[in-house]
Motif scaffolding. Sequence first.
Motif, PDB file in Angstrom:
ATOM      1  N   CYS A 199       0.837  -1.205   0.000  1.00 15.08           N
ATOM      2  CA  CYS A 199       0.000   0.000   0.000  1.00 15.08           C
ATOM      3  C   CYS A 199       0.868   1.250   0.000  1.00 15.08           C
ATOM      4  CB  CYS A 199      -0.928   0.013   1.210  1.00 15.08           C
ATOM      5  SG  CYS A 199      -2.243  -1.205   1.107  1.00 15.08           S
ATOM      6  N   ASP A 201       2.183   1.806  -3.462  1.00 14.24           N
ATOM      7  CA  ASP A 201       1.127   2.413  -4.275  1.00 14.24           C
ATOM      8  C   ASP A 201       0.965   3.899  -3.955  1.00 14.24           C
ATOM      9  OD1 ASP A 201       0.665  -0.014  -5.468  1.00 14.24           O
ATOM     10  OD2 ASP A 201      -1.092  -0.484  -4.240  1.00 14.24           O
ATOM     11  N   TRP A 259       3.783   5.768  -5.565  1.00 16.44           N
ATOM     12  CA  TRP A 259       3.511   5.831  -7.009  1.00 16.44           C
ATOM     13  C   TRP A 259       2.515   6.936  -7.312  1.00 16.44           C
ATOM     14  CZ3 TRP A 259       4.956   5.175 -11.700  1.00 16.44           C
ATOM     15  CH2 TRP A 259       4.076   4.976 -12.740  1.00 16.44           C
ATOM     16  N   VAL A 283      -4.909   6.165 -10.774  1.00 15.91           N
ATOM     17  CA  VAL A 283      -5.305   5.210  -9.738  1.00 15.91           C
ATOM     18  C   VAL A 283      -6.651   5.547  -9.113  1.00 15.91           C
ATOM     19  CG1 VAL A 283      -2.945   4.511  -9.224  1.00 15.91           C
ATOM     20  CG2 VAL A 283      -3.979   6.401  -7.953  1.00 15.91           C
TER      21      VAL A 283
END
Length: 84
Positions: free
Chosen positions: A17, A20, A23, A72
């Motif tokens: 997580c 992510d 990112w 996302v």
Amino acid sequence: MLFSSSPNDPVFYLNHCNVDRIWASWLNQFGATYVPDQSESDDLQGHRIDDAMYSLLTDPSNPITPGQMLDVQDFYSYDVLETP
């Protein structure tokens, strides 16, 4: 995180997580760009923006592409996303 039992450890998910989140922060800071684009040669199959990505959790009839990961927010969002 080397053993096949690592997904049973909550730290495994916290780590992924956080990757992510980093990112998403990078995308916010530098923009949603991806290289190489789809016009590159077939030698890069699996690395271009619209090439299919498969995993154990992916429906083989509907794989995810790198292009879908550039935004996302289609999948999740963060309450606060700080950029350095």
